[in-house]
Each structure stands twice: as structure tokens, then as C-alpha cells.
Design a protein around this motif. Structure first.
Motif, short mmCIF file in Angstrom:
data_model
loop_
_atom_site.label_atom_id
_atom_site.label_comp_id
_atom_site.label_asym_id
_atom_site.label_seq_id
_atom_site.Cartn_x
_atom_site.Cartn_y
_atom_site.Cartn_z
N ALA A 408 72.27 81.65 30.70
CA ALA A 408 72.19 80.64 31.75
C ALA A 408 71.76 81.26 33.07
CB ALA A 408 73.55 79.95 31.90
N LYS A 409 72.28 82.45 33.36
CA LYS A 409 71.91 83.13 34.59
C LYS A 409 70.44 83.52 34.58
CE LYS A 409 73.34 86.97 37.58
NZ LYS A 409 74.26 88.11 37.73
N SER A 412 68.41 80.44 35.29
CA SER A 412 68.55 80.07 36.71
C SER A 412 67.67 80.95 37.58
CB SER A 412 70.02 80.20 37.12
OG SER A 412 70.17 79.96 38.50
N THR A 413 67.67 82.24 37.31
CA THR A 413 66.84 83.17 38.09
C THR A 413 65.36 82.87 37.89
OG1 THR A 413 68.55 84.87 37.84
CG2 THR A 413 66.34 85.60 38.50
N TYR A 415 63.78 79.98 37.04
CA TYR A 415 63.31 78.77 37.72
C TYR A 415 63.43 78.87 39.24
CZ TYR A 415 62.75 76.35 33.30
OH TYR A 415 62.33 75.98 32.06
N THR A 416 64.39 79.65 39.71
CA THR A 416 64.51 79.85 41.16
C THR A 416 63.28 80.57 41.70
OG1 THR A 416 66.93 79.94 41.03
CG2 THR A 416 65.89 80.93 42.97
N PRO A 424 71.33 80.24 45.50
CA PRO A 424 72.61 79.54 45.62
C PRO A 424 73.61 80.39 46.41
CG PRO A 424 72.34 80.45 43.42
CD PRO A 424 71.03 80.65 44.11
#
Length: 426
Positions: A408-409, A412-413, A415-416, A424
Motif C-alpha cells: 500500500a505504501k 501511495s508513493t 501515485y504521489t 501526506p
């Protein structure tokens, strides 16, 4: 007793759809129920989609490279139930056993190597001895003439007489015999022409179990047409098989021809003129249903006439090729060889008509299905799914991520950074 026809053919490659269609058309013409193929050149895991229109059961022995390979095809009308099979990882032999109308039978297809074929055949016969049950039909390209004085135009063989005796002894131990030689004790005919040595040889054989010799009806050698080898055929009798049932289907190519379309239009015009005339013409539904039966009869008659013409042309060419081959086997004249090439080319062109019809039918099927949910769509989606399937996730350093929190991390990284999103806040 019913007659079953078995063929064996070294095809020198079956990956080309057009050639595959030509060979299957010839087998259908000869009413073959069981087909042995050698040198199919199918690679392991990459066997082409073989249409089950006529031959619904296919069994293969393949090799990693596009060479060798043997296959056995069973006609859809033959009630064959397989019980076991055995194949060679090198793609040189395939054994399949089962039942036909409650009769036990073993089918063995072999393609022997060019060197050391006698020793290889003896070992293969030993494997077959422990596998076989019931009627044994062994066929294929042995790459050896069992009797060089009769099976070779030169009367010679590179294989010593001692090795040939060992091979014949192994065949006797297996309890089988050479069908063509038994029916033609002093005959001379060949299945392969060596351009390098300018000589003919009988390298392809059909072997039948001796205790079932009474079932043998005929064994013959075909003509060299679509390959360097000629097909061979074995006819044997069996218990009564279920009666075949045929369904009529419209031949689309009849309508595409302008001359045929004019004939059909003329027949329809004449039909409606006759049935709509008079003081009390029949009701429209009766006329409509009757016209369908009439036009179907016209189509059947027209298709039958065209089929007879094409079959006659093919039969004439096959007869011409057979007579030319007989002359060439004796004289090996260059002029005769040129006539043979021309006749074989004409035969291929005639067989291409059937291939084109099958291709047109396949295109229509694809068009009719369109984007509906069906087998074609499912096959495409399955391929796309397998190509896009994500089996594992790595981070920027190339380390495989296992825990869900790390995965998940990583997403997240990703797409960021992709959308330049603000990081965040903790």
C-alpha cells in the motif's frame, strides 16, 4: 462389418493453415477415420488451434524446437474412447489406446531418426510391447527399407543386413507384420524420392498385429503431392459402427458467384409466378414455406454439381500424378519431373478453393459474434489478462514486497510522484 481407413503421412510441417487445410481436405476425400502425421513441427506448448470440424480428437507428441513432432487425429464420426497414451519427449513417437465400438485398439505413430534408426525402432517396439492392448496398428516414417531389394529402386541400403535382421526379429517378437508387403509379396512401390541420390525408397509402413490379420482389407501407397513423402493407407474391418447422420448447411460461396446467383434468382421468379397464378392462389405462408424447400433443393443440386466437377478434376490430376510418378520411378527423366511439378501445383490450386471457403466461414463467424460474450471474446480476454497480470511488486530498490502495508505504501508513493501530489502530513 464396417470398414475403417487409417492413413499415415509425413507432412513436413503442419503449422501453415493453408497446407493444413489442404491435407485435411484430402483426408476427408479419402474418407480417412484415423490419421497419423509425422514431422508436424509443432512446438511444446505452442500447438496451433486445430478446428474440430472433421477430426475432433487430436493427440500430440512435440519437441521444444520446431522440428519432429507426431500427431494422431480421430474423425468425429468414429466412436473412439481413449484410455491411456504415451509419448516421447523428443517428439518421435506417440502411443494411444482405447476402444472403438467396444473393440480394444492401440494406435502407435512413429517418426524414426535419420541415423541409428534400427536401434531406436527396436527400443520403441519394446516400449510398445508393454503398452499395447487389443488390435495393434503401428504406422509412420521408419526411415528404413525393410527389404532393400524390393523397397529401394537402387536395390541397396546403407543399413547392414545384420541390423535389418534384428529389426525384423523385433517385429516378429511383437507379433506384427508389414501389411503392404504381405498383400504385395513381389511388388515394387515407394513412398519417398531422394533428390540427392535420385532414388526411390519405401520408408513409410503400416504394421498390424498378426492375430488380427483377418481384419486386413487393403494396404496402399498414395501419390507424392503436398510433401516429399506419399501418404499410405490401411483399410481394416471392424464391428458395425453407428450410422452417420448428416445435416445440410448453406454453402455461402454459391451465392457469391454471379452466374449461380442469376440461376437462383431465375428459379425463384419462376416459382412465385407459378404459385401465385390462378383464381385461388395458396395462402402466402404456404407459398413462403414451400419456396424454402424448393430453393434448398436448387442449392443442393447446384452445390452437388460443382462438387462433382471439382472432385472429377482432382481425381484426374491424382491419376495423372500417379501415372507420371510410375514413369519417373522407372526413367527419372527431367521432362517427366517438370510435368509432375506442374500437376502438383494445379492440385494445390484446386485444394485452395476449399481452404478459401473455410477462411470465409471463419471470418463470417468472427463478424457475426462481434463484441458479444463468446469463446472468441473469452480467448482474447484471457490472453490480455495473462499478459497484464501482476504477479509481484517491487519498490524503487528492486526489493520484492510481501506485506500488505508495504505494498500500500509503494502504491501511495507511486501515485504521489506521478501526479505531483502534496506529501501526506504525519
Amino acid at each position: 462389418m464396417a470398414e475403417v481407413i487409417v492413413s499415415s503421412f509425413n507432412v513436413r510441417g503442419l503449422n501453415e493453415p493453408c497446407k493444413r487445410s489442404q491435407i485435411l481436405s484430402l483426408l476427408q476425400k479419402d474418407k480417412v477415420s484415423i490419421a497419423f502425421f509425422q514431422e508436424t513441427h509443432f512446438r511444446s506448448g505452442k500447438i496451433p488451434n486445430l478446428p474440430p470440424k472433421n477430426f475432433s480428437q487430436w493427440y500430440h507428441s512435440t519437441h521444444g524446437s520446431a522440428s519432429r513432432g507426431v500427431s494422431i487425429a480421430i474423425h468425429k464420426q468414429l466412436p473412439f474412447v481413449v484410455s491411456a497414451s504415451s509419448s516421447d519427449p523428443e517428439g518421435r513417437y506417440l502411443f494411444v489406446k482405447g476402444t472403438i465400438a467396444d473393440t480394444q485398439i492401440t494406435l502407435a505413430n512413429v517418426y524414426a531418426p535419420n541415423r541409428g534408426q534400427v536401434q531406436w525402432l527396436i527400443q520403441t517396439l519394446s516400449h510398445l510391447s508393454s503398452f499395447k492392448e487389443g488390435i495393434v496398428i503401428l504406422g509412420g516414417d521408419f526411415n528404413v527399407s525393410l527389404d532393400p531389394s524390393l523397397d529401394s529402386s537402387s536395390g541397396k541400403s546403407a543399413i547392414t543386413h545384420i541390423r535389418l535382421r534384428r529389426l525384423k526379429l523385433a517385429l516378429r517378437k511383437l507379433g506384427v507384420f508389414d501389411t503392404w508387403r504381405t498383400l504385395n509379396p513381389a511388388g515394387k512401390d515407394y513412398t519417398f524420392f531422394s533428390h540427392a541420390k535420385s532414388s526411390y525408397h519405401r520408408l513409410d509402413h503400416f504394421i498390424l498385429s498378426s492375430k488380427h490379420a483377418q481384419l486386413l482389407l487393403q494396404a496402399k501407397i498414395g501419390n507424392i503431392t503436398l510433401s516429399d513423402d506419399s501418404p499410405i493407407f490401411l483399410h481394416f474391418s471392424l464391428t458395425t459402427l453407428p450410422k452417420r447422420e448428416w445435416n445440410w448447411r448453406l454453402n455461402d460461396t454459391l451465392i457469391l458467384d454471379q452466374t449461380n446467383s442469376q440461376k437462383l434468382a431465375s428459379s425463384l421468379t419462376e416459382f412465385f409466378q407459378r404459385n401465385n397464378a390462378g383464381h385461388t392462389p395458396p395462402s402466402p405462408p404456404i407459398v413462403w414455406e414451400t419456396h424454402k424447400a424448393v430453393i434448398r433443393g436448387e442449392l443442393i443440386a447446384l452445390g452437388s454439381h460443382i462438387k462433382k466437377q471439382r472432385s472429377h478434376a482432382i481425381a484426374t490430376l491424382l491419376t495423372q500424378i500417379e501415372s507420371l510418378e510410375l514413369v519417373h520411378k522407372r526413367s527419372q527423366a527431367l521432362s517427366c519431373a517438370a510435368e509432375l511439378i506442374d500437376a502438383r501445383t494445379k492440385l494445390k490450386n484446386l485444394l485452395n478453393v476449399t481452404s478459401a471457403k473455410l477462411l470465409l466461414r471463419f471470418r463470417f463467424k468472427s463478424y457475426a459474434h462481434g463484441d458479444k460474450g463468446n469463446k472468441l471474446m473469452a480467448a482474447l480476454v484471457k490472453k490480455q489478462y495473462s499478459d497484464s497480470f501482476i504477479s509481484a511488486i517491487k519498490d524503487a530498490k528492486g526489493t520484492h514486497l510481501k506485506s500488505t502495508s508495504d505494498i500500500a505504501k509503494a502504491f501511495s508513493t507511486f501515485y504521489t510522484e506521478l501526479y505531483n501530489l502534496p506529501l501526506p502530513s504525519d
